[in-house]
Enzyme design. Sequence first.
Site, mmCIF file in Angstrom:
data_model
loop_
_atom_site.group_PDB
_atom_site.id
_atom_site.type_symbol
_atom_site.label_atom_id
_atom_site.label_comp_id
_atom_site.label_asym_id
_atom_site.label_seq_id
_atom_site.Cartn_x
_atom_site.Cartn_y
_atom_site.Cartn_z
ATOM 1 N N LYS A 65 -1.478 5.269 3.250
ATOM 2 C CA LYS A 65 -0.204 6.013 3.214
ATOM 3 C C LYS A 65 -0.425 7.526 3.091
ATOM 4 O O LYS A 65 0.213 8.208 2.275
ATOM 5 C CB LYS A 65 0.696 5.518 2.081
ATOM 6 C CG LYS A 65 1.177 4.080 2.294
ATOM 7 C CD LYS A 65 2.418 3.769 1.484
ATOM 8 C CE LYS A 65 2.998 2.411 1.798
ATOM 9 N NZ LYS A 65 2.231 1.281 1.234
ATOM 10 N N PHE A 66 -1.304 8.051 3.933
ATOM 11 C CA PHE A 66 -1.563 9.499 3.895
ATOM 12 C C PHE A 66 -0.300 10.313 4.198
ATOM 13 O O PHE A 66 0.434 10.006 5.128
ATOM 14 C CB PHE A 66 -2.606 9.885 4.954
ATOM 15 C CG PHE A 66 -4.017 9.436 4.663
ATOM 16 C CD1 PHE A 66 -4.494 9.313 3.366
ATOM 17 C CD2 PHE A 66 -4.882 9.157 5.720
ATOM 18 C CE1 PHE A 66 -5.809 8.921 3.122
ATOM 19 C CE2 PHE A 66 -6.199 8.763 5.483
ATOM 20 C CZ PHE A 66 -6.661 8.646 4.190
ATOM 21 N N ILE A 69 -0.663 18.123 4.594
ATOM 22 C CA ILE A 69 -0.607 19.141 5.647
ATOM 23 C C ILE A 69 -1.546 18.737 6.784
ATOM 24 O O ILE A 69 -2.470 17.934 6.575
ATOM 25 C CB ILE A 69 -0.985 20.545 5.101
ATOM 26 C CG1 ILE A 69 -2.410 20.538 4.540
ATOM 27 C CG2 ILE A 69 0.013 20.994 4.033
ATOM 28 C CD1 ILE A 69 -2.940 21.923 4.185
ATOM 29 N N ASN A 71 -4.125 19.928 8.429
ATOM 30 C CA ASN A 71 -5.585 20.013 8.300
ATOM 31 C C ASN A 71 -6.124 18.905 7.384
ATOM 32 O O ASN A 71 -7.119 18.254 7.688
ATOM 33 C CB ASN A 71 -5.999 21.390 7.773
ATOM 34 C CG ASN A 71 -7.510 21.498 7.665
ATOM 35 O OD1 ASN A 71 -8.224 21.310 8.647
ATOM 36 N ND2 ASN A 71 -8.003 21.745 6.462
ATOM 37 N N THR A 72 -5.425 18.673 6.258
ATOM 38 C CA THR A 72 -5.875 17.625 5.334
ATOM 39 C C THR A 72 -5.733 16.247 5.965
ATOM 40 O O THR A 72 -6.582 15.363 5.770
ATOM 41 C CB THR A 72 -5.083 17.710 4.013
ATOM 42 O OG1 THR A 72 -5.194 19.050 3.521
ATOM 43 C CG2 THR A 72 -5.625 16.755 2.962
ATOM 44 N N THR A 128 10.287 0.419 2.545
ATOM 45 C CA THR A 128 11.402 -0.533 2.488
ATOM 46 C C THR A 128 12.052 -0.585 1.112
ATOM 47 O O THR A 128 13.119 -1.145 0.946
ATOM 48 C CB THR A 128 10.936 -1.956 2.887
ATOM 49 O OG1 THR A 128 9.726 -2.229 2.188
ATOM 50 C CG2 THR A 128 10.702 -2.057 4.367
ATOM 51 N N GLN A 198 10.832 -8.562 -3.505
ATOM 52 C CA GLN A 198 11.234 -8.276 -2.121
ATOM 53 C C GLN A 198 12.731 -8.562 -1.985
ATOM 54 O O GLN A 198 13.201 -9.623 -2.372
ATOM 55 C CB GLN A 198 10.427 -9.129 -1.119
ATOM 56 C CG GLN A 198 8.934 -8.847 -1.123
ATOM 57 C CD GLN A 198 8.559 -7.517 -0.451
ATOM 58 O OE1 GLN A 198 9.427 -6.741 -0.056
ATOM 59 N NE2 GLN A 198 7.270 -7.252 -0.349
ATOM 60 N N GLY A 218 1.394 -11.335 0.512
ATOM 61 C CA GLY A 218 0.598 -11.240 -0.707
ATOM 62 C C GLY A 218 0.803 -12.425 -1.615
ATOM 63 O O GLY A 218 0.152 -13.473 -1.491
ATOM 64 N N ARG A 219 1.746 -12.288 -2.536
ATOM 65 C CA ARG A 219 1.898 -13.259 -3.612
ATOM 66 C C ARG A 219 2.165 -14.715 -3.199
ATOM 67 O O ARG A 219 1.685 -15.618 -3.883
ATOM 68 C CB ARG A 219 2.939 -12.755 -4.609
ATOM 69 C CG ARG A 219 2.377 -11.602 -5.447
ATOM 70 C CD ARG A 219 3.462 -10.778 -6.092
ATOM 71 N NE ARG A 219 4.252 -10.061 -5.090
ATOM 72 C CZ ARG A 219 5.303 -9.312 -5.371
ATOM 73 N NH1 ARG A 219 5.689 -9.187 -6.624
ATOM 74 N NH2 ARG A 219 5.946 -8.677 -4.410
HETATM 75 O O1 C5P Z 1 3.159 -9.965 -2.563
HETATM 76 P P1 C5P Z 1 3.901 -9.469 -1.372
HETATM 77 O O2 C5P Z 1 3.903 -10.448 -0.206
HETATM 78 O O3 C5P Z 1 5.279 -8.967 -1.702
HETATM 79 O O4 C5P Z 1 3.026 -8.216 -0.892
HETATM 80 C C1 C5P Z 1 3.445 -7.406 0.161
HETATM 81 C C2 C5P Z 1 2.463 -6.313 0.358
HETATM 82 O O5 C5P Z 1 2.980 -5.444 1.360
HETATM 83 C C3 C5P Z 1 2.204 -5.436 -0.873
HETATM 84 O O6 C5P Z 1 0.854 -4.983 -0.788
HETATM 85 C C4 C5P Z 1 3.167 -4.289 -0.689
HETATM 86 O O7 C5P Z 1 2.716 -3.104 -1.291
HETATM 87 C C5 C5P Z 1 3.157 -4.137 0.825
HETATM 88 N N1 C5P Z 1 4.317 -3.485 1.379
HETATM 89 C C6 C5P Z 1 5.607 -3.958 1.216
HETATM 90 N N2 C5P Z 1 6.656 -3.271 1.765
HETATM 91 C C7 C5P Z 1 6.411 -2.153 2.462
HETATM 92 C C8 C5P Z 1 5.114 -1.688 2.639
HETATM 93 C C9 C5P Z 1 4.074 -2.378 2.070
HETATM 94 O O8 C5P Z 1 5.831 -4.975 0.597
HETATM 95 N N3 C5P Z 1 7.405 -1.534 3.027
#
Ligand code: C5P
Length: 246
Positions: A65-66, A69, A71-72, A128, A198, A218-219
């Site tokens: 998630k950069f 500016i 150059n950086t 989101t 979510q 993820g979870r």
């Molecule tokens: O555990 P879960 O399925 O909710 O993980 C979703 C992953 O996606 C997490 O690493 C979360 O930071 C990432 N993520 C998200 N929504 C975004 C961007 C990234 O849930 N808009």
Amino acid sequence: MMQAKDKFFVAIDVGTIDEAKRLMDSLVDLVTHVKVGLQLATRSSWGEAVAAAHERGFRVFCDTKFKDIPNTMEQASFALTQHKPEFFTVMSDNSQAALEAVRRGVDKAAEGLKLVEKPKIIGVAMLTSISPEEGREIYGGNLQEKALQFAGNAADAGLEALVCSPEEIGLFRSQPKLNDVIIVTPGVRPAWAAAHDQQRFATPAEAIKKGADMLVIGRPITQPPSEIGSTQEAIKRIIGEIEEVL
Ligand code: C5P
């Protein structure tokens, strides 16, 4: 055609490199893609996180998630490419010059390293977690219109991919400019999984049907509900659900 097991990243949302390695060990032979993020890389490093994933045969997405500016942005993208991740993110609510600098940083590094496959740059159009009210306050406009504007800027700068929530996939896909962009979608919940924090989510099959190319999960995989029992069973079910719509 990609196989169902290649259509999602498992989010390695843990705090230390040892925990990340243990979690990755439990995923070997079950999945092909993992995502590492700010928590792990801030404690450890992007280099160590990518190496841990590659040692286990995974393709890896660095959720960097950069935002900085130009150059950086260029130097950070050049530096990250040295670790050879397959994907990384930048915030696309930035100037066109900054997004183009990212493209340049990756291209220069890839040329120097003679990379066959360059890391794909994923633009995050809009977090989101931001509500329509917060979006208006921060960006002074309609949230979806702003997300589309930032997504368009990313595509104009030559970024290959975009992150968006399941709700925005249709909107993004309807834009000719975004036709060839790879869409990566978090906020995925199988019907049997808990929503956790979510708010707007879709099942794996729904998200793929709407036009997502890759999912982030993820979870539901790392903390499956007791009736599912194990990470292995959760993955088996998710792959089965995706296979039905491929
Ligand atoms: O555990 P879960 O399925 O909710 O993980 C979703 C992953 O996606 C997490 O690493 C979360 O930071 C990432 N993520 C998200 N929504 C975004 C961007 C990234 O849930 N808009």
